[in-house]
Design a protein around this motif. Sequence first.
Motif, PDB file in Angstrom:
ATOM      1  N   LEU A 215       0.826  -1.200   0.000  1.00  0.00           N
ATOM      2  CA  LEU A 215       0.000   0.000   0.000  1.00  0.00           C
ATOM      3  C   LEU A 215       0.867   1.259   0.000  1.00  0.00           C
ATOM      4  O   LEU A 215       0.571   2.225  -0.714  1.00  0.00           O
ATOM      5  CB  LEU A 215      -0.933  -0.008   1.211  1.00  0.00           C
ATOM      6  CG  LEU A 215      -1.966   1.108   1.291  1.00  0.00           C
ATOM      7  CD1 LEU A 215      -2.914   1.038   0.108  1.00  0.00           C
ATOM      8  CD2 LEU A 215      -2.738   1.024   2.603  1.00  0.00           C
ATOM      9  N   SER A 219       1.553   4.215  -3.282  1.00  0.00           N
ATOM     10  CA  SER A 219       0.802   5.431  -2.943  1.00  0.00           C
ATOM     11  C   SER A 219       0.762   6.416  -4.111  1.00  0.00           C
ATOM     12  O   SER A 219      -0.217   7.153  -4.276  1.00  0.00           O
ATOM     13  CB  SER A 219       1.403   6.108  -1.714  1.00  0.00           C
ATOM     14  OG  SER A 219       2.774   6.435  -1.917  1.00  0.00           O
ATOM     15  N   TRP A 222      -2.264   5.391  -6.053  1.00  0.00           N
ATOM     16  CA  TRP A 222      -3.550   5.632  -5.384  1.00  0.00           C
ATOM     17  C   TRP A 222      -3.868   7.114  -5.284  1.00  0.00           C
ATOM     18  O   TRP A 222      -5.043   7.502  -5.238  1.00  0.00           O
ATOM     19  CB  TRP A 222      -3.545   4.980  -4.003  1.00  0.00           C
ATOM     20  CG  TRP A 222      -3.384   3.502  -4.085  1.00  0.00           C
ATOM     21  CD1 TRP A 222      -2.376   2.752  -3.579  1.00  0.00           C
ATOM     22  CD2 TRP A 222      -4.264   2.579  -4.764  1.00  0.00           C
ATOM     23  NE1 TRP A 222      -2.555   1.422  -3.882  1.00  0.00           N
ATOM     24  CE2 TRP A 222      -3.708   1.287  -4.605  1.00  0.00           C
ATOM     25  CE3 TRP A 222      -5.440   2.715  -5.473  1.00  0.00           C
ATOM     26  CZ2 TRP A 222      -4.297   0.151  -5.139  1.00  0.00           C
ATOM     27  CZ3 TRP A 222      -6.040   1.583  -6.016  1.00  0.00           C
ATOM     28  CH2 TRP A 222      -5.475   0.324  -5.838  1.00  0.00           C
TER      29      TRP A 222
END
Length: 442
Positions: A215, A219, A222
């Motif tokens: 995650l 980033s 995202w």
Amino acid sequence: MPTALLYTLGAFALILVLARFRVPLAAAILGGTVALGVALGLNAADLLRAAVAGLTSPMSLALMLITLLLPALSEIMRQTGQMERIVSAARAFFRRPAVTMAALPALIGLLPMPGGALFSAPMVESAAGGKPVSAGKLSAFNYWFRHIWEHWWPLYPGVILAMTLTQTPAWRFIVFQIPLGLFMVVAGTPLFFGLHPDLHARSTHVSSETKRQMLKVTSSIWIIVLAYVLGAVALHFGVGPAPMQLPGQPALTAGQEWLSLAHKFGPFLVGLAASLLWTARMNRMPWSGVGRVFARPGLYGLVVLVASVMVFQAVLKAGGAAPKIAAELAALHVPAELVIMALPCIAGLVTGLAFGFVGTSFPIVLPLAATAANGAPLAPYVALAYAFGHLGQMSSPIHLCHVVSNQYFKTPFGPVYRQLWLPMLLAGTMTLAYFFTLRALL
């Protein structure tokens, strides 16, 4: 004799031949453009006007800016080691390098940004881990799995236009179209054949730390997704929905065109800029380093390539290729189902865009589908038309993702087509089976 269709296919053949003989791809596309324009009856002044319109349209300028920012972001991620960290985390998360080679472009495919295959190409290359994989196979992996969502993912303009033209609720359209995306995944499995055994080796169990790391290192991606969603919502509620040029309706005004482009590209451009700044800051790259990235001459070669594609599309429009081809097919009196397959496929081949094949072919095939359905639901015919339109654009040598992916991996079209013919055949076969099954059930 379907002359417009033959002229268009001949122009594609010329582009492929010129590229085969190592003519720079932008020059090859421009050569095919001039040949097609002359064949369609355009004189020198017409060609020049179309070229200027193609180069200076707001959409072209937005595409060229995106094509500048995308590789710049990718290069910053590469220079700072973030690209390798993404691939390393993805290898641990997906457990097999070969799966990672498909999963990373699929992840980027959730972002319907033009030329997005350019962003995922370095990730596919890194996921291969230096193992002996041909450039043609690497480009095919990147190109194919980048587009597994395009039949139903509601962020894609082609999907939005198809829902509009068919007057289908979003949930119903998505339900019937999702299997087409699954067919793309299954049809892509032959690409895994012949890979180095190490790329199929399975790693250990995925830990919670691996998930957190995945995650964190993604980033930058995202941020683009978040900016797109927030920007799209803000535009929708702030200034209203995006104006859309529907076939047979009056052309958009200049203000409506700019508003439509703001909806289509604004959130991406903001997201790309925000991601670029975030990525440089997160990786502690000095601004002088960012400046050196934008000073690289190779960055602007891709912009020239995009410009040549936009000129080609402008000449196609000026010569009226799409309506001429449609009229030629109608005059041949071929069966409705065949036209419903062939016309979107050819339109996809000609335009290299989902929005292009939907906008040019659906107004023609939908009345045919209504007649063929004889009161039954149109969903089987819509799925058939969209799937074959998608296969047409995937076959197109002017599909921007195809162009930039091959350019990155330094491979001509031939080796990539040799990798893709079987996945395309499988996807087409599964689509036909789905069509006949749906038609029997509904």
